[in-house]
Each structure stands twice: as structure tokens, then as C-alpha cells.
Design a protein around this motif. Structure first.
Motif, mmCIF file in Angstrom:
data_model
loop_
_atom_site.group_PDB
_atom_site.id
_atom_site.type_symbol
_atom_site.label_atom_id
_atom_site.label_comp_id
_atom_site.label_asym_id
_atom_site.label_seq_id
_atom_site.Cartn_x
_atom_site.Cartn_y
_atom_site.Cartn_z
ATOM 1 N N GLN A 67 -12.810 116.083 -0.538
ATOM 2 C CA GLN A 67 -14.035 116.839 -0.836
ATOM 3 C C GLN A 67 -14.586 117.522 0.418
ATOM 4 O O GLN A 67 -15.432 118.410 0.330
ATOM 5 C CB GLN A 67 -15.102 115.913 -1.432
ATOM 6 C CG GLN A 67 -15.833 115.020 -0.449
ATOM 7 C CD GLN A 67 -15.053 113.772 -0.088
ATOM 8 O OE1 GLN A 67 -14.031 113.484 -0.702
ATOM 9 N NE2 GLN A 67 -15.540 113.014 0.873
ATOM 10 N N ASN A 68 -14.096 117.117 1.596
ATOM 11 C CA ASN A 68 -14.551 117.744 2.838
ATOM 12 C C ASN A 68 -13.856 119.072 3.103
ATOM 13 O O ASN A 68 -14.259 119.805 4.012
ATOM 14 C CB ASN A 68 -14.309 116.799 4.021
ATOM 15 C CG ASN A 68 -15.169 115.548 3.941
ATOM 16 O OD1 ASN A 68 -16.331 115.609 3.566
ATOM 17 N ND2 ASN A 68 -14.590 114.406 4.272
ATOM 18 N N LEU A 69 -12.806 119.376 2.336
ATOM 19 C CA LEU A 69 -12.172 120.685 2.445
ATOM 20 C C LEU A 69 -13.087 121.742 1.839
ATOM 21 O O LEU A 69 -13.569 121.582 0.720
ATOM 22 C CB LEU A 69 -10.839 120.702 1.703
ATOM 23 C CG LEU A 69 -9.613 120.166 2.429
ATOM 24 C CD1 LEU A 69 -8.455 120.065 1.447
ATOM 25 C CD2 LEU A 69 -9.241 121.058 3.600
ATOM 26 N N ALA A 70 -13.331 122.796 2.557
ATOM 27 C CA ALA A 70 -14.211 123.847 2.033
ATOM 28 C C ALA A 70 -13.909 125.156 2.741
ATOM 29 O O ALA A 70 -13.516 125.173 3.915
ATOM 30 C CB ALA A 70 -15.682 123.465 2.229
ATOM 31 N N ASP A 71 -14.076 126.246 2.008
ATOM 32 C CA ASP A 71 -13.947 127.576 2.594
ATOM 33 C C ASP A 71 -15.272 127.983 3.237
ATOM 34 O O ASP A 71 -16.352 127.610 2.757
ATOM 35 C CB ASP A 71 -13.567 128.592 1.513
ATOM 36 C CG ASP A 71 -12.189 128.327 0.935
ATOM 37 O OD1 ASP A 71 -11.332 127.798 1.669
ATOM 38 O OD2 ASP A 71 -11.969 128.649 -0.251
ATOM 39 N N HIS A 72 -15.189 128.750 4.310
ATOM 40 C CA HIS A 72 -16.390 129.218 5.018
ATOM 41 C C HIS A 72 -16.269 130.728 5.204
ATOM 42 O O HIS A 72 -15.691 131.207 6.184
ATOM 43 C CB HIS A 72 -16.533 128.506 6.363
ATOM 44 C CG HIS A 72 -16.567 127.006 6.251
ATOM 45 N ND1 HIS A 72 -17.683 126.312 5.827
ATOM 46 C CD2 HIS A 72 -15.592 126.075 6.471
ATOM 47 C CE1 HIS A 72 -17.410 125.013 5.809
ATOM 48 N NE2 HIS A 72 -16.156 124.844 6.192
ATOM 49 N N ALA A 73 -16.808 131.440 4.231
ATOM 50 C CA ALA A 73 -16.655 132.896 4.245
ATOM 51 C C ALA A 73 -17.308 133.521 5.471
ATOM 52 O O ALA A 73 -16.774 134.485 6.041
ATOM 53 C CB ALA A 73 -17.258 133.482 2.968
ATOM 54 N N LEU A 101 -4.719 114.971 -4.153
ATOM 55 C CA LEU A 101 -6.007 115.035 -3.481
ATOM 56 C C LEU A 101 -6.921 113.959 -4.063
ATOM 57 O O LEU A 101 -7.027 113.826 -5.284
ATOM 58 C CB LEU A 101 -6.654 116.409 -3.674
ATOM 59 C CG LEU A 101 -5.831 117.629 -3.246
ATOM 60 C CD1 LEU A 101 -6.593 118.905 -3.566
ATOM 61 C CD2 LEU A 101 -5.489 117.565 -1.768
ATOM 62 N N SER A 102 -7.575 113.201 -3.218
ATOM 63 C CA SER A 102 -8.545 112.218 -3.695
ATOM 64 C C SER A 102 -9.849 112.430 -2.950
ATOM 65 O O SER A 102 -9.870 112.824 -1.782
ATOM 66 C CB SER A 102 -8.039 110.785 -3.471
ATOM 67 O OG SER A 102 -7.889 110.513 -2.090
ATOM 68 N N GLY A 103 -10.954 112.197 -3.648
ATOM 69 C CA GLY A 103 -12.248 112.407 -3.021
ATOM 70 C C GLY A 103 -13.382 112.140 -3.992
ATOM 71 O O GLY A 103 -13.166 111.645 -5.108
ATOM 72 N N LEU A 104 -14.556 112.475 -3.566
ATOM 73 C CA LEU A 104 -15.755 112.263 -4.369
ATOM 74 C C LEU A 104 -15.822 113.281 -5.517
ATOM 75 O O LEU A 104 -15.049 114.251 -5.534
ATOM 76 C CB LEU A 104 -16.993 112.372 -3.468
ATOM 77 C CG LEU A 104 -17.103 111.268 -2.397
ATOM 78 C CD1 LEU A 104 -18.268 111.540 -1.457
ATOM 79 C CD2 LEU A 104 -17.234 109.889 -3.024
ATOM 80 N N PRO A 105 -16.727 113.059 -6.478
ATOM 81 C CA PRO A 105 -16.702 113.882 -7.707
ATOM 82 C C PRO A 105 -16.867 115.380 -7.510
ATOM 83 O O PRO A 105 -16.486 116.150 -8.392
ATOM 84 C CB PRO A 105 -17.878 113.311 -8.519
ATOM 85 C CG PRO A 105 -18.020 111.903 -8.052
ATOM 86 C CD PRO A 105 -17.690 111.943 -6.585
ATOM 87 N N MET A 106 -17.430 115.807 -6.368
ATOM 88 C CA MET A 106 -17.586 117.256 -6.187
ATOM 89 C C MET A 106 -16.271 117.937 -5.806
ATOM 90 O O MET A 106 -16.222 119.168 -5.705
ATOM 91 C CB MET A 106 -18.651 117.561 -5.132
ATOM 92 C CG MET A 106 -18.206 117.305 -3.699
ATOM 93 S SD MET A 106 -18.224 115.577 -3.235
ATOM 94 C CE MET A 106 -19.973 115.266 -3.133
ATOM 95 N N LEU A 107 -15.208 117.167 -5.635
ATOM 96 C CA LEU A 107 -13.927 117.741 -5.209
ATOM 97 C C LEU A 107 -13.414 118.779 -6.198
ATOM 98 O O LEU A 107 -13.091 119.915 -5.811
ATOM 99 C CB LEU A 107 -12.897 116.625 -5.026
ATOM 100 C CG LEU A 107 -11.439 117.074 -4.847
ATOM 101 C CD1 LEU A 107 -11.294 117.984 -3.633
ATOM 102 C CD2 LEU A 107 -10.525 115.865 -4.727
ATOM 103 N N PHE A 108 -13.311 118.426 -7.471
ATOM 104 C CA PHE A 108 -12.709 119.349 -8.439
ATOM 105 C C PHE A 108 -13.512 120.638 -8.593
ATOM 106 O O PHE A 108 -12.929 121.733 -8.616
ATOM 107 C CB PHE A 108 -12.508 118.655 -9.784
ATOM 108 C CG PHE A 108 -11.714 119.477 -10.752
ATOM 109 C CD1 PHE A 108 -10.402 119.832 -10.482
ATOM 110 C CD2 PHE A 108 -12.278 119.918 -11.931
ATOM 111 C CE1 PHE A 108 -9.666 120.599 -11.367
ATOM 112 C CE2 PHE A 108 -11.555 120.682 -12.827
ATOM 113 C CZ PHE A 108 -10.238 121.031 -12.542
ATOM 114 N N PRO A 109 -14.863 120.570 -8.697
ATOM 115 C CA PRO A 109 -15.614 121.833 -8.740
ATOM 116 C C PRO A 109 -15.362 122.719 -7.529
ATOM 117 O O PRO A 109 -15.323 123.948 -7.636
ATOM 118 C CB PRO A 109 -17.077 121.373 -8.806
ATOM 119 C CG PRO A 109 -17.010 120.022 -9.433
ATOM 120 C CD PRO A 109 -15.753 119.407 -8.916
#
Length: 313
Positions: A67-73, A101-109
């Protein structure tokens, strides 16, 4: 990877002489550096190179805390989108790769927000809380297998089950701390120092997340902890607005709550379920917040007679 394979020289030429070389980080970085194209092209080249070496056995790529993976436009950095693009391309070639991939619930969104096709790439498994029987087994079984001289008695097991609420991570954390902090009583039994363990959990696990919020966001989080329906661990924006009008502090407007929940979602502190309700992103975070609220609350007023008695002592 550390297994040695008979590899051709870097590239895909079948006519080059063979030599033995370890398929390690340095080699893969060299393949990446020599590959043409954009970073995504280079990564595909590296993965296809590794696939040829590994052969039909295949490779599993496992990424925890994803869930810590994120794009930063704003910074023009798109690590999540790059990961999805590369593996989508690999999937089309029917290479024996699996991305887990495993993580907290916000991962899939977050995956779907980055690439809408991500919903078709993954099979989603929701890991629920353990039931009481499974929680008890998770507590007692490891010490039995290891033949440890330390044993949790029935009250201790019940206390750990209650404190952890069946979440595997918290069972692991509490049991580990119990072993490290146990106090031996005169009758030879061990007591789980539950209060000390909860304090350490608050400090080591929850406090860093609490520090991400602004003062106004903390007010909303504390309010959410008060109205949270613990049986389902969720709350709604309407409940927050209504509770803020009777809480004694500065009330929140509907638009203000919506904006703040969006910011807290971006910060990884809450997430929205498909039903439209919100939950804390980290399990048991509501309990931590309620403890913070109790610490911040002023002591209840004492009757005048009681104050005069204490003053005369």
C-alpha cells in the motif's frame, strides 16, 4: 537469485559460447543498463532474460506493505504505474511469473486509481480476522512445537485473544512482547503484562501514524473513534458531522468532512469501503485514538465537599 546457471553472454544470442555465471543483482543491473529503450522496456528485458534462465519453474514476485507504493505526478514519479505496465506486458507473453502484493485495504483502490485495468490483473483475497479458536491456536501452538518452557495459561490466552481482536499481526506482536516482558510470580506462573504491552504497541506501531495528521485532522480522527461501530469497525461522514455538533468543539461541515477524509485517505490513515462508509486503515487504530482522547480529556469535576476534605489532609 543465487543459483548458478549455464548462461549465454548477455543478450539473447543462441550462437555465443556458454559460460557459468551467477544470476545476481550485478548481472541483472548490467542487463538493465545495456538494454535499449525506456525504463519499462529495460525492466521487461531483464525479466525476460531471467525467465529464460529460470525456465519452466517460474518466479514469484512478492511485495509486502504494497500500500506504500504510489504514483507522484507532481514529482513525475510513477513507480506503481510502471510496475503494473511491466507485468501486464509480461502477462501477455504468458511467461510463468506471478506478482503477489499484500498490504492494507487501501492497496487495491490505489492499484485501480493508477491503472484501471489493474482490476483484471489480480485476484483479490481479503484476509479476515481469525476466529477465537484459530486465535487461540496461533498463541499456544508455536510454543508447543518449539517445546518452550514458557506456557500461557488460560487467562493469559484469553487476554491476548481479546487484546488482538484476532488480527494475526497483533497476536504475533503481543505474544513476542509477552515473552520479552513476562514477570514470574511466586507460584511459578507467568503473567502477561497487558498494560505495558499496549503502551509499547501504541508507541511502536500507532504513534508514527498519529503524527502524520494535522491538529484539525486529529480532531476528526478522535471524533471518528468515538462514533466508530466496533462490531464492523466503520463510520460514515454523516455520523461525523452529527457528532461534531454535540461534541462541544468546533463543528465540522459536510464539505469539510469530505475534504478531510480525502486527505486522510491519501495519507493512508482511513479508507472508503464499497458501501460508502469509512474505516481506519490500520486495525485497532480506533482503540489507540480512544486512549489518546482519554489522556487528553480533563479530569471530571469533584464535588465541593470532596475538594475541601482533600485540601484539609
Amino acid at each position: 537469485m543465487s543459483s548458478r546457471q549455464a548462461l549465454t553472454k548477455i543478450g539473447f544470442s543462441a550462437t555465443s559460447r556458454r559460460r557459468e555465471q551467477t544470476l545476481d543483482y550485478d548481472l541483472l543491473m548490467r542487463v538493465y543498463g545495456e538494454a535499449p529503450g525506456l525504463p519499462s522496456d529495460k525492466l521487461k528485458h531483464v525479466l525476460m532474460f531471467a525467465a529464460e534462465v529460470v525456465g519452466p519453474r517460474g518466479i514469484v514476485f512478492a511485495y509486502d506493505e504494497a500500500q506504500n507504493l504510489a504514483d507522484h505526478a507532481a514529482a513525475k514519479e510513477f513507480p506503481l504505474g510502471l510496475l503494473l505496465d511491466v507485468f501486464k506486458s509480461i502477462q501477455r507473453r504468458e511467461v510463468r511469473f506471478m506478482l503477489v502484493l499484500s498490504g492494507l485495504p487501501m492497496l487495491f483502490p490505489r492499484l485501480v486509481d493508477s491503472r484501471t485495468y489493474a482490476e483484471r490483473m489480480f485476484r483479490v483475497l481479503q484476509l479476515e480476522r481469525l476466529d477465537e479458536a484459530s486465535s487461540r491456536e496461533a498463541i499456544v501452538r508455536p510454543v508447543e512445537v518449539m517445546r518452550s518452557p514458557v506456557r500461557f495459561d488460560a487467562p493469559a490466552v484469553a487476554a491476548i485473544v481479546e487484546a488482538s481482536r484476532g488480527y494475526p499481526y497483533f497476536i504475533q506482536f503481543i505474544c513476542h512482547e509477552a515473552f520479552a516482558m513476562m514477570v514470574q510470580e511466586s507460584d511459578g506462573r507467568f503473567v502477561v503484562p497487558a498494560r505495558d504491552i499496549v503502551r509499547k504497541l501504541d508507541h511502536d506501531f500507532f504513534a508514527a501514524r498519529w503524527s502524520r495528521a494535522t491538529e484539525r485532522q486529529r480532531e476528526l480522527l478522535l471524533l471518528a473513534a468515538r462514533v466508530e461501530r466496533e462490531e464492523v469497525e466503520e463510520f460514515t461522514p454523516a455520523e461525523l458531522v452529527e457528532a461534531s455538533r454535540t461534541g462541544g468543539g468546533k463543528p465540522f461541515s459536510s464539505s469539510g468532512v469530505a475534504q478531510m477524509l480525502a486527505a486522510l485517505t491519501e495519507a493512508g490513515l482511513v479508507y472508503q469501503s464499497r458501501s460508502g462508509a469509512y474505516s481506519f486503515a490500520v486495525p485497532l487504530f480506533g482503540g489507540f485514538l480512544r486512549r489518546q482522547g482519554e489522556l487528553a480529556a480533563p479530569p471530571p469535576p469533584q464535588p465541593a465537599g470532596e475538594r475541601s476534605k482533600r485540601a484539609g489532609r
